[in-house]
Scaffold this motif. Structure first.
Motif, PDB file in Angstrom:
ATOM      1  N   THR A  84      -8.223  -7.534 -25.556  1.00  0.00           N
ATOM      2  CA  THR A  84      -7.729  -6.196 -25.912  1.00  0.00           C
ATOM      3  C   THR A  84      -6.505  -5.882 -25.050  1.00  0.00           C
ATOM      4  N   LEU A  85      -5.474  -5.307 -25.653  1.00  0.00           N
ATOM      5  CA  LEU A  85      -4.228  -5.044 -24.957  1.00  0.00           C
ATOM      6  C   LEU A  85      -4.428  -4.019 -23.827  1.00  0.00           C
ATOM      7  N   ILE A  86      -3.695  -4.312 -22.702  1.00  0.00           N
ATOM      8  CA  ILE A  86      -3.660  -3.385 -21.570  1.00  0.00           C
ATOM      9  C   ILE A  86      -2.235  -2.840 -21.487  1.00  0.00           C
ATOM     10  N   LYS A  87      -2.075  -1.488 -21.436  1.00  0.00           N
ATOM     11  CA  LYS A  87      -0.749  -0.876 -21.475  1.00  0.00           C
ATOM     12  C   LYS A  87      -0.454  -0.159 -20.155  1.00  0.00           C
ATOM     13  N   ALA A  88       0.826   0.038 -19.891  1.00  0.00           N
ATOM     14  CA  ALA A  88       1.257   0.774 -18.712  1.00  0.00           C
ATOM     15  C   ALA A  88       0.940   2.257 -18.905  1.00  0.00           C
ATOM     16  N   ILE A  89       0.260   2.843 -17.902  1.00  0.00           N
ATOM     17  CA  ILE A  89      -0.110   4.265 -17.999  1.00  0.00           C
ATOM     18  C   ILE A  89       1.125   5.141 -17.845  1.00  0.00           C
ATOM     19  N   HIS A  90       2.060   4.762 -16.996  1.00  0.00           N
ATOM     20  CA  HIS A  90       3.269   5.542 -16.746  1.00  0.00           C
ATOM     21  C   HIS A  90       4.392   4.563 -16.376  1.00  0.00           C
ATOM     22  N   SER A  91       5.572   5.087 -16.427  1.00  0.00           N
ATOM     23  CA  SER A  91       6.710   4.226 -16.086  1.00  0.00           C
ATOM     24  C   SER A  91       6.740   3.913 -14.595  1.00  0.00           C
ATOM     25  N   GLY A  92       7.113   2.691 -14.263  1.00  0.00           N
ATOM     26  CA  GLY A  92       7.180   2.303 -12.858  1.00  0.00           C
ATOM     27  C   GLY A  92       7.648   0.866 -12.723  1.00  0.00           C
ATOM     28  N   THR A  93       7.312   0.263 -11.570  1.00  0.00           N
ATOM     29  CA  THR A  93       7.761  -1.094 -11.246  1.00  0.00           C
ATOM     30  C   THR A  93       6.551  -1.958 -10.941  1.00  0.00           C
ATOM     31  N   ILE A  94       6.565  -3.184 -11.445  1.00  0.00           N
ATOM     32  CA  ILE A  94       5.492  -4.131 -11.170  1.00  0.00           C
ATOM     33  C   ILE A  94       5.718  -4.677  -9.764  1.00  0.00           C
ATOM     34  N   THR A  95       4.716  -4.442  -8.858  1.00  0.00           N
ATOM     35  CA  THR A  95       4.844  -4.905  -7.473  1.00  0.00           C
ATOM     36  C   THR A  95       3.945  -6.099  -7.183  1.00  0.00           C
ATOM     37  N   GLN A  96       2.890  -6.294  -7.972  1.00  0.00           N
ATOM     38  CA  GLN A  96       1.999  -7.467  -7.821  1.00  0.00           C
ATOM     39  C   GLN A  96       1.562  -7.923  -9.212  1.00  0.00           C
ATOM     40  N   ALA A  97       1.409  -9.237  -9.372  1.00  0.00           N
ATOM     41  CA  ALA A  97       0.935  -9.802 -10.647  1.00  0.00           C
ATOM     42  C   ALA A  97       0.388 -11.193 -10.340  1.00  0.00           C
ATOM     43  N   GLY A  98      -0.980 -11.388 -10.358  1.00  0.00           N
ATOM     44  CA  GLY A  98      -1.570 -12.681 -10.069  1.00  0.00           C
ATOM     45  C   GLY A  98      -3.045 -12.554  -9.735  1.00  0.00           C
ATOM     46  N   TRP A  99      -3.522 -13.736  -9.167  1.00  0.00           N
ATOM     47  CA  TRP A  99      -4.937 -13.804  -8.817  1.00  0.00           C
ATOM     48  C   TRP A  99      -5.195 -12.977  -7.568  1.00  0.00           C
ATOM     49  N   ALA A 100      -6.417 -12.219  -7.548  1.00  0.00           N
ATOM     50  CA  ALA A 100      -6.738 -11.347  -6.404  1.00  0.00           C
ATOM     51  C   ALA A 100      -8.202 -11.463  -6.020  1.00  0.00           C
ATOM     52  N   GLY A 101      -8.766 -12.695  -6.019  1.00  0.00           N
ATOM     53  CA  GLY A 101     -10.130 -12.921  -5.578  1.00  0.00           C
ATOM     54  C   GLY A 101     -11.153 -12.296  -6.506  1.00  0.00           C
ATOM     55  N   SER A 102     -12.008 -11.390  -5.932  1.00  0.00           N
ATOM     56  CA  SER A 102     -13.062 -10.765  -6.733  1.00  0.00           C
ATOM     57  C   SER A 102     -12.517  -9.882  -7.852  1.00  0.00           C
ATOM     58  N   TYR A 103     -11.222  -9.495  -7.785  1.00  0.00           N
ATOM     59  CA  TYR A 103     -10.610  -8.662  -8.818  1.00  0.00           C
ATOM     60  C   TYR A 103     -10.112  -9.535  -9.999  1.00  0.00           C
ATOM     61  N   GLY A 104     -10.180 -10.912  -9.799  1.00  0.00           N
ATOM     62  CA  GLY A 104      -9.659 -11.765 -10.856  1.00  0.00           C
ATOM     63  C   GLY A 104      -8.148 -11.640 -10.931  1.00  0.00           C
ATOM     64  N   TYR A 105      -7.655 -11.735 -12.190  1.00  0.00           N
ATOM     65  CA  TYR A 105      -6.216 -11.542 -12.372  1.00  0.00           C
ATOM     66  C   TYR A 105      -5.930 -10.025 -12.368  1.00  0.00           C
ATOM     67  N   ARG A 106      -4.975  -9.728 -11.460  1.00  0.00           N
ATOM     68  CA  ARG A 106      -4.679  -8.291 -11.235  1.00  0.00           C
ATOM     69  C   ARG A 106      -3.172  -8.050 -11.326  1.00  0.00           C
ATOM     70  N   THR A 107      -2.831  -6.858 -11.933  1.00  0.00           N
ATOM     71  CA  THR A 107      -1.449  -6.418 -11.980  1.00  0.00           C
ATOM     72  C   THR A 107      -1.383  -5.061 -11.295  1.00  0.00           C
ATOM     73  N   VAL A 108      -0.400  -4.912 -10.349  1.00  0.00           N
ATOM     74  CA  VAL A 108      -0.227  -3.644  -9.627  1.00  0.00           C
ATOM     75  C   VAL A 108       1.071  -2.999 -10.116  1.00  0.00           C
ATOM     76  N   LEU A 109       0.936  -1.752 -10.651  1.00  0.00           N
ATOM     77  CA  LEU A 109       2.089  -0.973 -11.120  1.00  0.00           C
ATOM     78  C   LEU A 109       2.303   0.184 -10.148  1.00  0.00           C
ATOM     79  N   THR A 110       3.505   0.200  -9.497  1.00  0.00           N
ATOM     80  CA  THR A 110       3.828   1.257  -8.543  1.00  0.00           C
ATOM     81  C   THR A 110       4.714   2.298  -9.224  1.00  0.00           C
ATOM     82  N   LEU A 111       4.249   3.552  -9.200  1.00  0.00           N
ATOM     83  CA  LEU A 111       4.992   4.642  -9.830  1.00  0.00           C
ATOM     84  C   LEU A 111       6.087   5.141  -8.893  1.00  0.00           C
ATOM     85  N   ASP A 112       6.924   6.000  -9.401  1.00  0.00           N
ATOM     86  CA  ASP A 112       8.047   6.501  -8.619  1.00  0.00           C
ATOM     87  C   ASP A 112       7.602   7.335  -7.424  1.00  0.00           C
ATOM     88  N   ASP A 113       6.426   7.967  -7.484  1.00  0.00           N
ATOM     89  CA  ASP A 113       5.925   8.786  -6.371  1.00  0.00           C
ATOM     90  C   ASP A 113       5.165   7.957  -5.358  1.00  0.00           C
TER      91      ASP A 113
END
Length: 349
Positions: free
Chosen positions: A254-283
């Protein structure tokens, strides 16, 4: 009554009689001789008590004339009346020798009223007044007193009624003032409540407008999901002892979408979190998308609201395919409730 002092006896000389004897026009040889009569204590009946005025009746004038005549005779007997002109020799007065019973005594003139006892006093206001007059005067005095008492009573009653009326008016005014004050207070309270309600409604409308505007900028991370685990739930399945995010259970891929506009700061494997993407917002807020089956973005990439960043999976420490979402304000290691944060942005999971 003390007797009158006897007048000095004048020698009786018929030849020296004057022509101006008292009570006669001229001297007549047919007259006389007469004996002189002077009233004494034995010849007059004493009148006991003080003189009283007889009641005015039909024969009042005749009795008054009789009393006047008796008084004149008494004065004549007491004074002697020697002569009618000054400088002439005294002339004796001759009175017929009449029985005492023929002379009306003063007391007999007042026989209609009982003689007053010695030393009795008669009020000057009752002199010359009959019993009827006294009764009428007493009645008039009583009537005057009654009228005065009634007038005073009416005046007092009028004053009492005036005071009662003034008190009633004051009470009515107070009631009107109290009613007006209560009405004013009720109106003020109602106006304050209406104002408060209007302000609340305005605030609510403003918040709704703000959320509506934010809703255009924020979106849900996935669709066709079921919320299975909430933030803060305790359990041994989580290494921290409680659930640190919000789980959206959905089929794998199932598709995962960006909740708000921002910058991707992490994208990869994160142990118990599996594959993880971190989106950092402007604030500075970090959004963690965990347990993905695949990642579609790279670090440093700019994304907008609704852009696809990955797919739902079951990587890491999971029991089934789902999206594990965490929110970390300012990049803090401990996150907050994603449900409350999303609702604050106008998005209801």
């Amino acid at each position: 009554m003390a007797s009158n002092r006897p007048a000095p006896a004048a020698p009786f000389v018929p030849s020296q009689r004057g022509t101006e004897a008292f009570g006669y026009g001229s001297y007549s040889t047919d007259e006389g001789p007469w004996e002189e009569w002077n009233p004494t204590e034995d010849s007059t009946r004493p009148v006991r008590g003080r003189h009283r005025v007889a009641k005015q009746r039909g024969g009042g004038l005749a009795r008054s004339s009789t009393v006047l005549g008796v008084g004149v005779m008494a004065a004549v007997g007491a004074g002697g009346m020697a002569s009618a002109h000054a400088g002439k020799p005294p002339v004796s007065i001759s009175m017929p020798d009449l029985p005492v019973s023929h002379l009306p005594a003063v007391g007999s003139l007042l026989e209609d009223e009982p003689s007053a006892p010695q030393g009795s006093a008669t009020a000057l206001s009752s002199v010359g007044m009959t019993g009827t007059d006294n009764a009428e005067d007493a009645g008039d005095a009583g009537e005057a007193l009654r009228n005065r008492i009634m007038a005073q009573a009416e005046q007092q009653q009028g004053q009492a009624e005036s005071k009662a009326a003034a008190a009633a008016v004051a009470a009515a005014d107070k009631q009107v003032a109290d009613a007006a004050a209560q009405a004013e207070q009720a109106a003020a309270s109602k106006a304050a409540a209406a104002k408060e309600q209007a302000e609340a409604q305005a605030k609510k409308a403003a918040e709704a407008a703000r959320l509506a505007e934010l809703a255009k900028q924020y979106a849900l991370p996935t669709s066709s999901y079921t919320l299975t685990s909430l933030f803060g739930q305790a359990g041994s399945m989580w290494s921290s002892g409680y659930h640190t995010g919000l789980d959206f259970a959905a089929p794998t891929g199932t598709l995962i979408k960006a909740i708000h506009s921002g910058t991707i700061t992490q994208a990869g494997w994160a142990g118990s979190y599996g594959y993880r993407t971190v989106l950092t917002l402007d604030d500075g807020t970090e959004l963690w998308f965990c347990h993905q089956s695949s990642i579609n973005v790279s670090v440093g990439q700019k994304v907008s609201t609704g852009d696809v960043i990955g797919r739902v999976g079951a990587t890491g420490n999971v029991t089934g395919p789902h999206l594990h979402l965490e929110v970390h304000p300012d990049g803090q290691p401990i996150g907050i409730d994603p449900m409350a944060w999303l609702r604050g942005k106008g998005v209801n999971p």
